[in-house]
Design an enzyme around this catalytic site. Sequence first.
Site, PDB file in Angstrom:
ATOM      1  N   ARG A 242       0.810  -1.224   0.000  1.00 28.41           N
ATOM      2  CA  ARG A 242       0.000   0.000   0.000  1.00 28.41           C
ATOM      3  C   ARG A 242       0.842   1.273   0.000  1.00 28.41           C
ATOM      4  NH1 ARG A 242      -2.988  -0.948   4.865  1.00 28.41           N
ATOM      5  NH2 ARG A 242      -3.342   1.280   4.827  1.00 28.41           N
ATOM      6  N   ASN A 243       2.168   1.136   0.038  1.00 27.59           N
ATOM      7  CA  ASN A 243       3.020   2.318  -0.048  1.00 27.59           C
ATOM      8  C   ASN A 243       2.906   2.878  -1.462  1.00 27.59           C
ATOM      9  OD1 ASN A 243       5.504   4.005  -0.408  1.00 27.59           O
ATOM     10  ND2 ASN A 243       5.822   3.353   1.717  1.00 27.59           N
ATOM     11  N   GLN A 244       2.789   4.174  -1.578  1.00 26.35           N
ATOM     12  CA  GLN A 244       2.582   4.824  -2.876  1.00 26.35           C
ATOM     13  C   GLN A 244       3.873   5.125  -3.634  1.00 26.35           C
ATOM     14  OE1 GLN A 244      -0.403   5.804  -4.591  1.00 26.35           O
ATOM     15  NE2 GLN A 244      -0.955   4.104  -3.249  1.00 26.35           N
ATOM     16  N   PHE A 245       5.037   4.792  -3.054  1.00 26.34           N
ATOM     17  CA  PHE A 245       6.294   5.162  -3.702  1.00 26.34           C
ATOM     18  C   PHE A 245       6.394   4.621  -5.125  1.00 26.34           C
ATOM     19  CE2 PHE A 245      10.741   4.685  -4.863  1.00 26.34           C
ATOM     20  CZ  PHE A 245      11.200   5.971  -4.645  1.00 26.34           C
TER      21      PHE A 245
ATOM     22  N   THR B  64       5.067   8.728   1.364  1.00 25.57           N
ATOM     23  CA  THR B  64       4.352   7.790   0.504  1.00 25.57           C
ATOM     24  C   THR B  64       3.774   6.624   1.304  1.00 25.57           C
ATOM     25  OG1 THR B  64       6.392   6.574   0.008  1.00 25.57           O
ATOM     26  CG2 THR B  64       5.763   8.362  -1.509  1.00 25.57           C
TER      27      THR B  64
END
Length: 171
Positions: free
Chosen positions: A37-40, A142
Amino acid sequence: MLQGFAPVVGQHARVLILGSMPGAASLLAAQYYAHPRNQFWPIMGELVGADPALPYAQRLDRLTAAGIALWDVLARCEREGSLDARIRDDTAIANDFAGFFASQPGIRTVLLNGGKAEQSFRRIVLPTLAVQEFACVRLPSTSPAHASLRAEQKRQAWREALRAAGIATAR
């Protein structure tokens, strides 16, 4: 004591992106920003072609080809779980930034992925550097724990920072 990763850097790095310390999912996978789920990676996928669907090594290649280096402020620390807020500051040991910047003279911008990365960099690292010939820009984290901004708002902030640093981005 948790141990971070080596830097990811190519020959022509102009920007260094710094997190604080890899989270539990990243440490387990031995990959930067491995939490699903990290947006990086979705952000970097859209901006420089480092799409999360690509194998990890190819994502890193896309970053370095764009002139982006990747690392964390901390080399080691104690932390329960993955949240930056749980990092024990009294155990935090920074990476060797004096050596890193000496070997990477093309880096002119440091993008700090969230508040803890900024706080640690400014408190632990900046006072140890003899010369500071780069801009430091804090960006929205992120991390999925940083939910006060929508994904599009985070993406736009990262896009603007990369463009200001001379990194070509899509759209």
